[in-house]
Scaffold this motif. Structure first.
Motif, PDB file in Angstrom:
ATOM      1  N   GLU B 262     -36.577  56.313  82.915  1.00 37.48           N
ATOM      2  CA  GLU B 262     -36.842  55.773  81.580  1.00 37.48           C
ATOM      3  C   GLU B 262     -36.666  56.834  80.485  1.00 37.48           C
ATOM      4  OE1 GLU B 262     -37.144  53.019  80.194  1.00 37.48           O
ATOM      5  OE2 GLU B 262     -37.902  53.686  78.244  1.00 37.48           O
ATOM      6  N   ARG B 263     -37.062  58.103  80.786  1.00 33.99           N
ATOM      7  CA  ARG B 263     -36.968  59.167  79.774  1.00 33.99           C
ATOM      8  C   ARG B 263     -35.536  59.375  79.303  1.00 33.99           C
ATOM      9  NH1 ARG B 263     -37.544  61.512  84.688  1.00 33.99           N
ATOM     10  NH2 ARG B 263     -36.139  63.183  85.319  1.00 33.99           N
ATOM     11  N   HIS B 264     -34.577  59.098  80.189  1.00 31.83           N
ATOM     12  CA  HIS B 264     -33.173  59.231  79.785  1.00 31.83           C
ATOM     13  C   HIS B 264     -32.642  57.916  79.213  1.00 31.83           C
ATOM     14  CE1 HIS B 264     -33.170  63.137  81.476  1.00 31.83           C
ATOM     15  NE2 HIS B 264     -33.318  62.732  82.717  1.00 31.83           N
ATOM     16  N   ARG B 265     -32.982  56.825  79.869  1.00 30.53           N
ATOM     17  CA  ARG B 265     -32.442  55.527  79.456  1.00 30.53           C
ATOM     18  C   ARG B 265     -32.773  55.252  77.994  1.00 30.53           C
ATOM     19  NH1 ARG B 265     -34.358  52.344  83.633  1.00 30.53           N
ATOM     20  NH2 ARG B 265     -36.138  51.714  82.380  1.00 30.53           N
ATOM     21  N   SER B 266     -33.982  55.607  77.595  1.00 36.16           N
ATOM     22  CA  SER B 266     -34.403  55.297  76.230  1.00 36.16           C
ATOM     23  C   SER B 266     -33.685  56.160  75.187  1.00 36.16           C
ATOM     24  CB  SER B 266     -35.916  55.482  76.111  1.00 36.16           C
ATOM     25  OG  SER B 266     -36.250  56.828  76.406  1.00 36.16           O
ATOM     26  N   ARG B 267     -33.073  57.255  75.633  1.00 38.57           N
ATOM     27  CA  ARG B 267     -32.395  58.129  74.672  1.00 38.57           C
ATOM     28  C   ARG B 267     -30.905  57.826  74.541  1.00 38.57           C
ATOM     29  NH1 ARG B 267     -31.788  63.713  74.955  1.00 38.57           N
ATOM     30  NH2 ARG B 267     -30.993  63.336  72.885  1.00 38.57           N
ATOM     31  N   LEU B 268     -30.365  57.060  75.460  1.00 36.99           N
ATOM     32  CA  LEU B 268     -28.916  56.831  75.466  1.00 36.99           C
ATOM     33  C   LEU B 268     -28.478  56.051  74.229  1.00 36.99           C
ATOM     34  CD1 LEU B 268     -28.307  55.814  79.199  1.00 36.99           C
ATOM     35  CD2 LEU B 268     -27.873  58.033  78.110  1.00 36.99           C
ATOM     36  N   SER B 269     -27.335  56.459  73.678  1.00 35.04           N
ATOM     37  CA  SER B 269     -26.770  55.652  72.598  1.00 35.04           C
ATOM     38  C   SER B 269     -25.267  55.504  72.804  1.00 35.04           C
ATOM     39  CB  SER B 269     -27.065  56.275  71.236  1.00 35.04           C
ATOM     40  OG  SER B 269     -26.472  57.549  71.148  1.00 35.04           O
ATOM     41  N   GLU B 270     -24.685  54.575  72.082  1.00 33.48           N
ATOM     42  CA  GLU B 270     -23.246  54.344  72.183  1.00 33.48           C
ATOM     43  C   GLU B 270     -22.485  55.506  71.557  1.00 33.48           C
ATOM     44  OE1 GLU B 270     -21.511  51.810  73.682  1.00 33.48           O
ATOM     45  OE2 GLU B 270     -23.522  51.471  74.507  1.00 33.48           O
ATOM     46  N   PRO B 271     -21.343  55.865  72.101  1.00 35.48           N
ATOM     47  CA  PRO B 271     -20.528  56.910  71.460  1.00 35.48           C
ATOM     48  C   PRO B 271     -20.052  56.454  70.075  1.00 35.48           C
ATOM     49  CG  PRO B 271     -19.352  55.873  73.299  1.00 35.48           C
ATOM     50  CD  PRO B 271     -20.757  55.366  73.349  1.00 35.48           C
ATOM     51  N   LEU B 272     -19.954  57.397  69.139  1.00 41.42           N
ATOM     52  CA  LEU B 272     -19.469  57.082  67.796  1.00 41.42           C
ATOM     53  C   LEU B 272     -18.004  56.679  67.830  1.00 41.42           C
ATOM     54  CD1 LEU B 272     -21.041  60.104  65.855  1.00 41.42           C
ATOM     55  CD2 LEU B 272     -21.820  57.711  65.836  1.00 41.42           C
ATOM     56  N   ALA B 273     -17.213  57.373  68.646  1.00 36.02           N
ATOM     57  CA  ALA B 273     -15.774  57.097  68.700  1.00 36.02           C
ATOM     58  C   ALA B 273     -15.242  57.605  70.033  1.00 36.02           C
ATOM     59  CB  ALA B 273     -15.064  57.796  67.547  1.00 36.02           C
ATOM     60  N   ASP B 274     -13.971  57.343  70.281  1.00 35.53           N
ATOM     61  CA  ASP B 274     -13.407  57.725  71.579  1.00 35.53           C
ATOM     62  C   ASP B 274     -12.877  59.166  71.554  1.00 35.53           C
ATOM     63  OD1 ASP B 274     -11.061  57.597  70.189  1.00 35.53           O
ATOM     64  OD2 ASP B 274     -10.191  55.953  71.349  1.00 35.53           O
ATOM     65  N   ALA B 275     -12.416  59.613  72.720  1.00 39.70           N
ATOM     66  CA  ALA B 275     -11.980  60.997  72.878  1.00 39.70           C
ATOM     67  C   ALA B 275     -10.768  61.315  72.010  1.00 39.70           C
ATOM     68  CB  ALA B 275     -11.659  61.269  74.348  1.00 39.70           C
ATOM     69  N   LEU B 276      -9.879  60.348  71.852  1.00 37.84           N
ATOM     70  CA  LEU B 276      -8.683  60.581  71.043  1.00 37.84           C
ATOM     71  C   LEU B 276      -9.076  60.849  69.591  1.00 37.84           C
ATOM     72  CD1 LEU B 276      -5.623  60.676  70.892  1.00 37.84           C
ATOM     73  CD2 LEU B 276      -5.615  58.177  70.668  1.00 37.84           C
ATOM     74  N   THR B 277     -10.015  60.094  69.089  1.00 33.78           N
ATOM     75  CA  THR B 277     -10.551  60.326  67.746  1.00 33.78           C
ATOM     76  C   THR B 277     -11.154  61.722  67.654  1.00 33.78           C
ATOM     77  OG1 THR B 277     -11.041  57.966  67.587  1.00 33.78           O
ATOM     78  CG2 THR B 277     -12.135  59.424  65.989  1.00 33.78           C
ATOM     79  N   GLY B 278     -11.819  62.124  68.750  1.00 29.35           N
ATOM     80  CA  GLY B 278     -12.385  63.474  68.800  1.00 29.35           C
ATOM     81  C   GLY B 278     -11.302  64.534  68.728  1.00 29.35           C
ATOM     82  N   ALA B 279     -10.193  64.309  69.419  1.00 33.21           N
ATOM     83  CA  ALA B 279      -9.107  65.300  69.433  1.00 33.21           C
ATOM     84  C   ALA B 279      -8.512  65.488  68.044  1.00 33.21           C
ATOM     85  CB  ALA B 279      -8.020  64.870  70.426  1.00 33.21           C
ATOM     86  N   VAL B 280      -8.254  64.398  67.373  1.00 32.58           N
ATOM     87  CA  VAL B 280      -7.617  64.509  66.062  1.00 32.58           C
ATOM     88  C   VAL B 280      -8.616  65.083  65.043  1.00 32.58           C
ATOM     89  CG1 VAL B 280      -8.029  62.188  65.112  1.00 32.58           C
ATOM     90  CG2 VAL B 280      -5.873  63.366  64.615  1.00 32.58           C
ATOM     91  N   ALA B 281      -9.903  64.774  65.197  1.00 33.12           N
ATOM     92  CA  ALA B 281     -10.921  65.367  64.316  1.00 33.12           C
ATOM     93  C   ALA B 281     -10.963  66.878  64.508  1.00 33.12           C
ATOM     94  CB  ALA B 281     -12.289  64.748  64.608  1.00 33.12           C
ATOM     95  N   LEU B 282     -10.851  67.316  65.765  1.00 31.52           N
ATOM     96  CA  LEU B 282     -10.845  68.762  66.037  1.00 31.52           C
ATOM     97  C   LEU B 282      -9.623  69.434  65.424  1.00 31.52           C
ATOM     98  CD1 LEU B 282     -12.125  68.835  69.748  1.00 31.52           C
ATOM     99  CD2 LEU B 282     -13.325  69.710  67.718  1.00 31.52           C
ATOM    100  N   ALA B 283      -8.486  68.705  65.426  1.00 32.35           N
ATOM    101  CA  ALA B 283      -7.263  69.274  64.830  1.00 32.35           C
ATOM    102  C   ALA B 283      -7.450  69.469  63.333  1.00 32.35           C
ATOM    103  CB  ALA B 283      -6.064  68.362  65.122  1.00 32.35           C
ATOM    104  N   VAL B 284      -8.050  68.498  62.674  1.00 31.65           N
ATOM    105  CA  VAL B 284      -8.287  68.622  61.231  1.00 31.65           C
ATOM    106  C   VAL B 284      -9.269  69.762  60.959  1.00 31.65           C
ATOM    107  CG1 VAL B 284      -9.178  67.451  59.162  1.00 31.65           C
ATOM    108  CG2 VAL B 284      -7.785  66.179  60.817  1.00 31.65           C
ATOM    109  N   LYS B 285     -10.322  69.840  61.784  1.00 35.84           N
ATOM    110  CA  LYS B 285     -11.308  70.926  61.612  1.00 35.84           C
ATOM    111  C   LYS B 285     -10.674  72.300  61.809  1.00 35.84           C
ATOM    112  CE  LYS B 285     -15.206  70.517  64.004  1.00 35.84           C
ATOM    113  NZ  LYS B 285     -16.553  70.555  63.407  1.00 35.84           N
ATOM    114  N   ALA B 286      -9.799  72.410  62.823  1.00 32.24           N
ATOM    115  CA  ALA B 286      -9.242  73.714  63.170  1.00 32.24           C
ATOM    116  C   ALA B 286      -8.160  74.155  62.197  1.00 32.24           C
ATOM    117  CB  ALA B 286      -8.688  73.683  64.594  1.00 32.24           C
ATOM    118  N   TYR B 287      -7.334  73.192  61.752  1.00 33.49           N
ATOM    119  CA  TYR B 287      -6.127  73.575  61.025  1.00 33.49           C
ATOM    120  C   TYR B 287      -6.060  73.029  59.603  1.00 33.49           C
ATOM    121  CZ  TYR B 287      -4.781  74.730  65.801  1.00 33.49           C
ATOM    122  OH  TYR B 287      -4.762  75.262  67.062  1.00 33.49           O
ATOM    123  N   GLY B 288      -7.035  72.179  59.215  1.00 37.79           N
ATOM    124  CA  GLY B 288      -7.024  71.643  57.859  1.00 37.79           C
ATOM    125  C   GLY B 288      -7.529  72.671  56.868  1.00 37.79           C
ATOM    126  N   SER B 289      -7.333  72.425  55.583  1.00 38.48           N
ATOM    127  CA  SER B 289      -7.910  73.327  54.593  1.00 38.48           C
ATOM    128  C   SER B 289      -9.415  73.107  54.582  1.00 38.48           C
ATOM    129  CB  SER B 289      -7.310  73.031  53.212  1.00 38.48           C
ATOM    130  OG  SER B 289      -7.721  71.749  52.809  1.00 38.48           O
TER     131      SER B 289
END
Lengths: 295, 295
Positions: B262-289
């Motif tokens: 229960e201690r874990h189940r109650s903390r689980l939440s849905e992911p904000l976005a998928d891994a591909l969204t994560g990859a492109v966000a990291l690209a903007v963070k790393a190489y964007g102005s």
């Protein structure tokens, strides 16, 4: 009429033979090289004949294999092709190939009902009830043989990675194992990917050693292993109705009892004799005259 | 100045790409073939470039890979040779290869601290605390990844042999599995000897299916698996101090929660976005102005 009977206990490291007379009295014992009928059947055949001849010589009798019936306990006896190949080329008057477990059972408990657990790199349990044999486990460490040396070693490696990952506490055992792998979990993974039962089993002595020092991880591993052996022994007892001898054999037999449930520990007894003695007794039983079959 | 950023999510079955502008807004997504950099790096390179071009086209923009920086989340990113080979041949302006877990984390929890557990054929946990990444487990089913699909399938096969050996009760699950192997335990052993994680994982849906029907063995297996996941999540929480999102991803993510503590189940939440969204966000963070790096 047959004068002499041969028993063979053959495995991957050596082949042992015993010669007995019709009363089952052992007259000579001997040993030759590896007799693995799966990996090298021709060498196995050579070493089986050599061990048998040496047993005659040990007894001071001129070797005469074609006159002697034999029972052979051989690992790999469940692989039909290998057995047929070897069976057709044995030098004895008559011969029967049985499992190494069957001769071990005969040696350990004689002709009565009872059971053995062979607890080494693998585990297998053989029970005799109303004269009928039952075999339990022995299917290998991937999906069977809980509590075997291979399983204990594998659990030790797993425990060390769980400690590395901060999932379990880092104990002396885990520290020692990680150190052997240069403290690099990837080396553990590379090892585990290809590890054979004996490779995992090399870490098992360390588990018992650290458990004696009170190491939490080592004790957890041995309790897990012992639980696997306890439940197999429960199944054995259900077959034998807890009657007759119950013997543990194999490399871990002296180490395990203190971790087993009291209901099993209190029933354990020493084997009457070794597997080779069992093999030659089976030969006398199978091929001796009825009045002789008492071994 | 850079106009467009590429994110890549590549694996053994397909390669997905996303194109974003400097605000991190995704303009196009696409998919091509397998991109396993370990087994076939040249094909992986081909499919990475193809997916990137298709993402430009999806966005209605003329493809211009040499002008776009990229972050690639690729399985096998921990094998240096493969990474160096691929890195030197990528068609992008600049590029960084990270693990598939890192882009999944970014997608699931964004820029905050928190953690994910990827629960599929294997298991791996990635936590971010004070901006620093920590990875737990993921070492493979032989000595790690407790609760993974491979482990559950392996336990199901083991359970069926324990039932065959009368060590555990014969349940519907064990009966069904043994039937698939012609009710011959030797077939199970032959399978297990060479089984890859995905081979074992094929039996995992059956475990969940039988557990839903109350099958004792299936429930025992899932409780064992869930205990392995629970203790890994405890280690994750020790790192994050239970702060931030905790998301389960992977094929077993929808199935496992009801078996977790229960201690874990109650903390689980849905992911904000998928891994591909994560990859492109990291690209903007790393190489964007700097002013653009908000994704």
């Amino acid at each position: 009429m047959v004068d002499y009977f041969i028993g063979i206990d053959g495995g991957g490291t050596s082949c042992r033979a015993a010669l007995a007379n019709g009363n089952g009295t052992i007259l000579g014992r001997s040993k030759s090289g590896a007799s693995n009928i799966l990996t090298d059947p021709d060498t196995a055949l050579k070493h089986i004949a050599e061990a048998a001849r040496l047993a005659f010589e040990e007894a001071g009798i001129t070797p005469d294999l074609p006159s002697a019936p034999a029972v052979l306990g051989l690992a790999g006896n469940n692989v039909g092709d290998a057995v047929n190949y070897v069976q057709a080329r044995l030098p004895f008057k008559q011969s029967e190939i049985v499992s190494d477990g069957v001769i071990a059972l005969q040696g350990a408990i004689g002709d009565e009902d009872g059971a053995i657990g062979i607890v080494g790199t693998g585990t297998v349990y053989i029970a005799r009830h109303d004269g009928k044999l039952h075999s339990i486990a022995g299917w290998g460490f991937q999906v069977s043989d809980l509590g075997s040396g291979a399983r204990l070693g594998q659990l030790a490696l797993q425990e060390s990675l769980l400690a590395y990952d901060t999932i379990r506490p880092m104990t002396g055992l885990s520290k020692a194992i990680l150190a052997e792998f240069g403290n690099n979990p990837e080396n553990v993974v590379d090892f585990a990917r290809l590890a054979k039962p004996g490779d995992y089993g090399r870490y098992t002595p360390k588990v018992f050693e650290y458990a004696r020092q009170g190491d939490e991880a080592a004790i957890r591993i041995l309790n897990t292993g012992a639980a696997g052996i306890d439940e197999a022994l429960d199944a054995v007892n259900a077959i034998t109705r807890s009657k007759g001898r119950l013997c543990l054999l194999g490399g871990l037999a002296p180490l395990y009892p203190e971790y087993l449930a009291e209901r099993h520990r209190s029933r354990l007894s020493e084997p009457l004799a070794d597997a080779l003695t069992g093999a030659v007794a089976l030969a006398v039983k199978a091929y001796g005259s009825p009045s002789e079959a008492r071994a």
